[in-house]
Design a protein around this motif. Structure first.
Motif, PDB file in Angstrom:
ATOM      1  N   SER A 262       2.836  -4.921   3.706  1.00 11.09           N
ATOM      2  CA  SER A 262       3.653  -4.023   4.520  1.00 11.09           C
ATOM      3  C   SER A 262       4.452  -3.084   3.622  1.00 11.09           C
ATOM      4  O   SER A 262       4.828  -3.446   2.507  1.00 11.09           O
ATOM      5  N   PRO A 263       4.742  -1.871   4.123  1.00  6.44           N
ATOM      6  CA  PRO A 263       5.674  -0.996   3.408  1.00  6.44           C
ATOM      7  C   PRO A 263       7.132  -1.404   3.623  1.00  6.44           C
ATOM      8  O   PRO A 263       8.019  -0.783   3.077  1.00  6.44           O
ATOM      9  N   SER A 264       7.356  -2.438   4.406  1.00  8.15           N
ATOM     10  CA  SER A 264       8.713  -2.968   4.574  1.00  8.15           C
ATOM     11  C   SER A 264       9.026  -3.922   3.433  1.00  8.15           C
ATOM     12  O   SER A 264       8.305  -4.897   3.202  1.00  8.15           O
ATOM     13  N   LEU A 276       5.579  -2.824  -0.411  1.00  7.37           N
ATOM     14  CA  LEU A 276       5.847  -1.631  -1.212  1.00  7.37           C
ATOM     15  C   LEU A 276       6.806  -0.782  -0.387  1.00  7.37           C
ATOM     16  O   LEU A 276       6.400   0.038   0.433  1.00  7.37           O
ATOM     17  N   GLY A 277       8.081  -1.028  -0.589  1.00  9.35           N
ATOM     18  CA  GLY A 277       9.068  -0.401   0.291  1.00  9.35           C
ATOM     19  C   GLY A 277      10.166   0.307  -0.440  1.00  9.35           C
ATOM     20  O   GLY A 277      10.171   0.422  -1.673  1.00  9.35           O
ATOM     21  N   THR A 278      11.087   0.783   0.342  1.00  9.37           N
ATOM     22  CA  THR A 278      12.275   1.439  -0.181  1.00  9.37           C
ATOM     23  C   THR A 278      13.473   0.544   0.077  1.00  9.37           C
ATOM     24  O   THR A 278      13.430  -0.339   0.933  1.00  9.37           O
ATOM     25  N   LYS A 312      10.045   0.045  -4.290  1.00 11.00           N
ATOM     26  CA  LYS A 312      10.126  -1.305  -4.837  1.00 11.00           C
ATOM     27  C   LYS A 312       8.863  -2.079  -4.481  1.00 11.00           C
ATOM     28  O   LYS A 312       8.553  -2.271  -3.306  1.00 11.00           O
ATOM     29  N   LEU A 313       8.140  -2.510  -5.503  1.00  8.82           N
ATOM     30  CA  LEU A 313       6.938  -3.308  -5.317  1.00  8.82           C
ATOM     31  C   LEU A 313       7.313  -4.779  -5.458  1.00  8.82           C
ATOM     32  O   LEU A 313       7.881  -5.183  -6.473  1.00  8.82           O
ATOM     33  N   SER A 314       7.010  -5.559  -4.433  1.00  7.42           N
ATOM     34  CA  SER A 314       7.305  -6.996  -4.453  1.00  7.42           C
ATOM     35  C   SER A 314       6.046  -7.772  -4.129  1.00  7.42           C
ATOM     36  O   SER A 314       5.361  -7.466  -3.145  1.00  7.42           O
TER      37      SER A 314
END
Length: 334
Positions: A262-264, A276-278, A312-314
């Motif tokens: 998710s981009p969240s 991969l989010g902000t 931010k990649l987690s």
């Protein structure tokens, strides 16, 4: 004569009355600038936590305090909370507009559309919402043409990159279910807008709709029956943005050994494979600065719509191990 004396007496009374009124006015504090806050969430959002878990209202208020605003001294706030019920937002927005605030702050696509539908004159700062929301409400990003501006949350490119990283982590992925909230105007083009990226990655996308928690059982059943080998959750306030819903989706997927992307930024920490989010709290604080600019006399047209500059990649190592996946060294370095 007595008539003249009476006139002078009345004039003196008038002067004294005016002086007293002027003195009283001078002793009153200036009119407090009023900020209307339209929250799609709950009052719990008034707590600002670290990283991406910060409430859309709490981090906003904290940022305003850092800018020198104190409620009751130089600013007044009017709050309206939808408590997760998107259909309440238009009525709540109308209530705020009737109170004639100097500026309205809101977030999410639902909040932005509700506020914009209630007024075309009061400045509206949105932080954040989907990029498509601003395309409709602000028009020109560099110089918004209406009364709406703010910060974007995600973009099609960010979603495509997230899909690419999912494939990198789980190379055998070939069928991905994309969970979408059909009530969110910014989500209606999904998964079509990801078609090009999916084609290059050798992935077939299937759209599954869910508006809220009550839709989840049917949506998850469809995903299970469709033979998907991974799940992509579009960043939406009612899905990835709602803790109970997000955790239920992830728990279901892990039980079936399905990686979740998710981009969240909230998905990977809760057990999903990759996000991969902000940092939402950064965007909310930036929105507070925009409100500060409006209160200082700036016009909406002076405040360009801003896109996130850092992502931010987690990757959840525990989940990767449970799924039997090896995290590539190149991804760890990135």
């Amino acid at each position: 004569d007595s008539m003249t004396a009476r006139r002078y007496f009345l004039l003196l009374i008038g002067v004294v009355t005016a002086w007293i009124a002027a003195s009283a006015w001078a002793q009153q504090p200036g009119r407090l600038q009023k900020v209307g806050i339209l929250s799609p969430g709950h009052r719990a959002d008034m707590v600002c936590l670290s990283d991406n878990q910060g409430g859309g209202v709490g981090c906003f208020l904290e940022a305003l305090r850092a800018l020198g605003y104190t409620e009751g001294r130089n600013v007044a706030f009017e709050y309206r909370f939808a408590d997760g019920a998107a259909d309440r937002l238009p009525a709540l927005a109308a209530e705020l507009v009737s109170l004639r605030p100097d500026v309205i702050y809101t977030y999410t696509t639902g909040g932005a559309h509700a506020a914009a539908g209630a007024t075309t004159t009061i400045p509206i700062i949105v932080g954040p919402a989907a990029e498509g929301t601003f395309e409709r409400l602000a028009g020109n990003f560099a110089r918004p043409v209406g009364n709406v501006t703010g910060l974007t949350l995600t973009s099609v490119g960010q979603n495509a990159k997230c899909l690419e990283i999912l494939k990198e982590l789980a190379p055998r992925t070939s069928r991905v279910a994309v969970l979408v909230n059909p009530d969110n105007p910014s989500n209606r083009s999904y998964p079509g807008v990801l078609g090009s990226a999916a084609s290059q990655l050798g992935i077939a996308l299937t759209r599954v709709d869910a508006r809220n928690a009550s839709d989840l059982p049917q949506a998850l059943a469809l995903i299970g029956a469709g033979g998907a080998d991974a799940l992509f959750i579009v960043d939406d306030a009612a899905l990835a943005g709602t803790s109970e819903v997000r955790k239920e989706i992830i728990k279901w997927a892990l039980g079936r050994r399905l990686p979740v992307a998710s981009p969240s930024s909230r998905v990977a920490p809760d057990g999903g494979l990759v996000s991969l989010g902000t940092d939402n709290s950064v965007l909310v604080r930036r929105a507070a600065f925009y409100v500060h600019r409006i209160l200082g006399g700036a016009k909406v047209a002076d405040l360009p719509v801003e896109r996130p500059t850092t992502y931010k990649l987690s990757v959840n190592r525990k989940t990767a191990a449970a799924l039997g996946l090896t995290i590539p060294q190149s991804l760890l370095l990135r």
